[in-house]
Design an enzyme around this catalytic site. Structure first.
Site, PDB file in Angstrom:
ATOM      1  N   ARG A 102      40.575  26.969  39.254  1.00 19.08           N
ATOM      2  CA  ARG A 102      40.135  28.102  38.436  1.00 19.08           C
ATOM      3  C   ARG A 102      41.333  28.611  37.638  1.00 19.08           C
ATOM      4  O   ARG A 102      42.351  29.007  38.229  1.00 19.08           O
ATOM      5  CB  ARG A 102      39.581  29.210  39.350  1.00 19.08           C
ATOM      6  CG  ARG A 102      39.248  30.472  38.608  1.00 19.08           C
ATOM      7  CD  ARG A 102      38.706  31.582  39.503  1.00 19.08           C
ATOM      8  NE  ARG A 102      38.591  32.776  38.683  1.00 19.08           N
ATOM      9  CZ  ARG A 102      39.176  33.937  38.938  1.00 19.08           C
ATOM     10  NH1 ARG A 102      39.869  34.119  40.043  1.00 19.08           N
ATOM     11  NH2 ARG A 102      39.059  34.953  38.094  1.00 19.08           N
ATOM     12  N   HIS A 147      40.988  37.279  31.709  1.00 25.02           N
ATOM     13  CA  HIS A 147      41.765  37.719  32.877  1.00 25.02           C
ATOM     14  C   HIS A 147      42.862  38.660  32.363  1.00 25.02           C
ATOM     15  O   HIS A 147      44.046  38.400  32.492  1.00 25.02           O
ATOM     16  CB  HIS A 147      42.329  36.517  33.633  1.00 25.02           C
ATOM     17  CG  HIS A 147      42.697  36.804  35.061  1.00 25.02           C
ATOM     18  ND1 HIS A 147      42.239  36.063  36.132  1.00 25.02           N
ATOM     19  CD2 HIS A 147      43.494  37.755  35.611  1.00 25.02           C
ATOM     20  CE1 HIS A 147      42.743  36.546  37.268  1.00 25.02           C
ATOM     21  NE2 HIS A 147      43.517  37.579  36.976  1.00 25.02           N
ATOM     22  N   TYR A 334      40.478  40.388  49.397  1.00 24.94           N
ATOM     23  CA  TYR A 334      41.804  40.311  50.024  1.00 24.94           C
ATOM     24  C   TYR A 334      41.940  41.160  51.280  1.00 24.94           C
ATOM     25  O   TYR A 334      42.675  40.818  52.184  1.00 24.94           O
ATOM     26  CB  TYR A 334      42.888  40.785  49.039  1.00 24.94           C
ATOM     27  CG  TYR A 334      43.161  39.839  47.892  1.00 24.94           C
ATOM     28  CD1 TYR A 334      42.386  39.861  46.736  1.00 24.94           C
ATOM     29  CD2 TYR A 334      44.200  38.927  47.968  1.00 24.94           C
ATOM     30  CE1 TYR A 334      42.648  38.991  45.680  1.00 24.94           C
ATOM     31  CE2 TYR A 334      44.476  38.059  46.920  1.00 24.94           C
ATOM     32  CZ  TYR A 334      43.700  38.090  45.775  1.00 24.94           C
ATOM     33  OH  TYR A 334      43.961  37.230  44.745  1.00 24.94           O
ATOM     34  N   GLU A 401      38.928  34.227  44.708  1.00 24.07           N
ATOM     35  CA  GLU A 401      40.313  34.570  45.069  1.00 24.07           C
ATOM     36  C   GLU A 401      40.359  35.081  46.498  1.00 24.07           C
ATOM     37  O   GLU A 401      39.494  35.865  46.915  1.00 24.07           O
ATOM     38  CB  GLU A 401      40.907  35.664  44.173  1.00 24.07           C
ATOM     39  CG  GLU A 401      41.354  35.199  42.828  1.00 24.07           C
ATOM     40  CD  GLU A 401      42.010  36.315  42.004  1.00 24.07           C
ATOM     41  OE1 GLU A 401      42.710  37.167  42.587  1.00 24.07           O
ATOM     42  OE2 GLU A 401      41.801  36.319  40.782  1.00 24.07           O
TER      43      GLU A 401
HETATM   44  C1  NOJ Z   1      43.535  39.851  41.712  1.00 26.63           C
HETATM   45  C2  NOJ Z   1      43.847  39.418  40.315  1.00 26.63           C
HETATM   46  O1  NOJ Z   1      42.751  38.745  39.780  1.00 26.63           O
HETATM   47  C3  NOJ Z   1      45.099  38.584  40.185  1.00 26.63           C
HETATM   48  O2  NOJ Z   1      45.464  38.574  38.840  1.00 26.63           O
HETATM   49  C4  NOJ Z   1      46.191  39.136  41.092  1.00 26.63           C
HETATM   50  O3  NOJ Z   1      47.391  38.456  40.911  1.00 26.63           O
HETATM   51  C5  NOJ Z   1      45.723  39.019  42.522  1.00 26.63           C
HETATM   52  N1  NOJ Z   1      44.526  39.816  42.702  1.00 26.63           N
HETATM   53  C6  NOJ Z   1      46.751  39.482  43.558  1.00 26.63           C
HETATM   54  O4  NOJ Z   1      46.984  40.837  43.403  1.00 26.63           O
END
Ligand code: NOJ
Length: 495
Positions: A102, A147, A334, A401
């Site tokens: 991605r 992004h 996360y 992610e």
């Molecule tokens: C989400 C974001 O999409 C990405 O750009 C960022 O580096 C990561 N989280 C880690 O914070």
């Protein structure tokens, strides 16, 4: 069935089959069509900020004019120099054995002024070659259109707060689809609108609108309108290419701070403000903003003497166009937060947080990482996935992610443990019935972590930023991930 939920040759197969988590012996194994990948974003890795006709983005402008707001005064001017290292980066992906990659397209690299009357052929060439290299190595390209690196010239018109941007985003997306939809089959319109609207327009990330409770809602509104425009255009003009379009939303799990009814209620309000804001208009059967957001922002706006709600209102046509405008949900996850009922105090100054009216913390006992906001709480991932399943009729989810920042080290045992813990939780969620089709680790390499500069490192590969060649070297976690992608089972050891 070939419903709109089928996407890409590889993922299409997975989407048309009922995905079931399996366990071989004591191993945690994922089904054959479950895909593993890694993610990056243009501004965070490419560099070449003013090379070969690229226009200026809001992050170029911001890092150049406000170095004091970026850790160590760093910029993404060179970053990991991925613009010049396509082949090397693809080699790392091959080494990892990933099934998908991605990455994002820099809007100003394709359209230097943001507008489609002036196409930068070199920008098209760059992404086209990247896609070709990926396909030649059997890696499925997954492309994010936005992004966070908006062309500065469009920010000069108000950026995401100006409704015209929904049309400009549509034109940009059309140029990209025209050139790449023959080979790219998985598209994401936006990455984390919550983050870039709240922190960019409501806070101090680029473009630093600093107008919480106002500009962030305008941004969100136009982003959603733009998303629907692009989805409907794709459906009409590009569906025959066999591709699919989704959106990437971030969702930190919001756990009630206690069993008290008011904390349970507060956690649900937080989920609606932080996830429902973008998920409800697209994935709920009734569409539009979450009722609790509409009601709270309307009431609080009135108490602050505004003649109308600060949350903009969709037309009926927009509600309909947004509803169901995603073939799958891209999920960035996360961490987890604790939510308690707030004081209810209303300040005269508008603010997203006053509108939400809850108190958000983290448990100090949860393991820390190198990012203040990120504590390791794998069980929250399972809850977030189940919440999505129950709230939105079990949409196909692609985890776009998940990852962790740690001090610079080769033997990153804690990253391995983080990934293993979160993947176990994901596996449990699949056994609960969640329709998860793939997992994407953030990130392939260390990169520019926005206002944190290069101080927060998420890479499976280290990048030597002190060297002109930006040498990449694998960490323990890269070797671990390579074992995982090959067997689709969590390795028992990390050595
Ligand atoms: C989400 C974001 O999409 C990405 O750009 C960022 O580096 C990561 N989280 C880690 O914070």
């Amino acid at each position: 069935m070939q419903s709109k939920y089928c996407f890409i040759a590889v993922v299409v197969t997975a989407l048309c089959l009922r995905v079931e988590a399996t366990r071989a012996g004591s191993e945690v194994c994922f089904p054959p069509h479950f895909t593993f990948g890694v993610a990056t974003a243009a501004y965070q890795i490419e560099g070449a900020w003013n090379v070969s006709g690229k226009g200026e983005s809001i992050w170029d402008r911001y890092t150049h004019t406000h170095p004091e707001r970026i850790f160590d005064h760093k910029t993404g001017d060179v970053a990991a120099d991925s613009y010049h290292k396509v082949k090397e980066d693809v080699r790392l992906l091959v080494e990892l054995g990933v099934h998908h990659y991605r990455f994002s397209i820099s809007w100003p690299r394709i359209l230097p002024t943001g507008l489609s009357n002036d196409i930068n052929e070199d920008g098209i060439r760059y992404y086209s070659e990247l896609v070709d290299h990926l396909l030649a190595n059997n890696i499925v390209p997954m492309v994010t259109l936005y992004h966070w690196d908006l062309p500065q010239s469009l920010q000069d018109l108000g950026g995401w707060t100006n409704p015209i941007i929904a049309e400009y985003f549509h034109d940009y997306a059309k140029v990209v689809f025209e050139h790449l939809s023959d080979r790219v089959k998985v598209w994401f319109t936006f990455n984390e609108p919550l983050s870039f609207c709240q922190e960019g327009y409501g806070g101090t990330d680029a473009p630093a609108g600093n107008s919480s409770g106002f500009e962030d809602y305008l941004c969100g509104h136009n982003v959603l309108r733009a998303h629907a425009n692009v989805y409907r255009m794709f459906e009409r003009d590009y569906r025959h290419t066999g591709g699919a379009v989704g959106i990437v939303l971030d969702f930190a799990w919001m756990e009630p701070a206690s069993t008290a009814a008011e904390d349970q209620k507060a956690a649900e309000i937080a989920r609606q403000f932080q996830f429902g804001w973008f998920a409800h208009p697209i994935f709920s059967p009734e569409g539009d903003y979450p009722p609790v957001m509409k009601q709270r922002i309307n009431e609080i706006s009135k108490r602050q003497n505004f003649p109308r709600s600060r949350l903009p209102v969709f037309t009926q046509e927009e509600v309909v166009s947004l509803r169901g405008s995603s073939d799958f949900l891209g999920l960035n996850h996360y961490t987890t937060r604790l939510v308690a009922a707030g004081s209810g105090k209303i300040y005269p100054q508008p603010s997203f947080y006053t509108d939400m009216g809850v108190v958000i913390t983290q448990n100090p006992d949860w393991p820390r990482t190198n990012s203040t906001w990120l504590r390791v709480v794998p069980w929250g991932f399972r809850r977030a996935l189940n919440y999505i399943r129950v709230s939105y009729n079990n949409p196909p989810v692609l985890v776009t992610e998940n990852g962790v920042s740690l001090p610079r080290m080769t033997h990153d045992v804690r990253r391995v443990q983080y990934a293993a813990g979160y993947l176990r939780a994901l596996h449990e969620a699949m056994k609960d019935g969640c329709d998860v089709r793939g997992y994407t680790h953030w990130s392939l390499i260390n990169n520019f972590e926005w206002t944190r500069g290069y101080s927060e490192r998420f890479g499976l590969y280290d990048v030597e930023y002190a060297s002109a060649s930006r040498t990449r070297s694998p960490r323990l976690s890269a070797r671990y991930y390579a074992k995982l992608t090959r067997t689709r089972c969590l390795p028992n050891t990390w050595e």
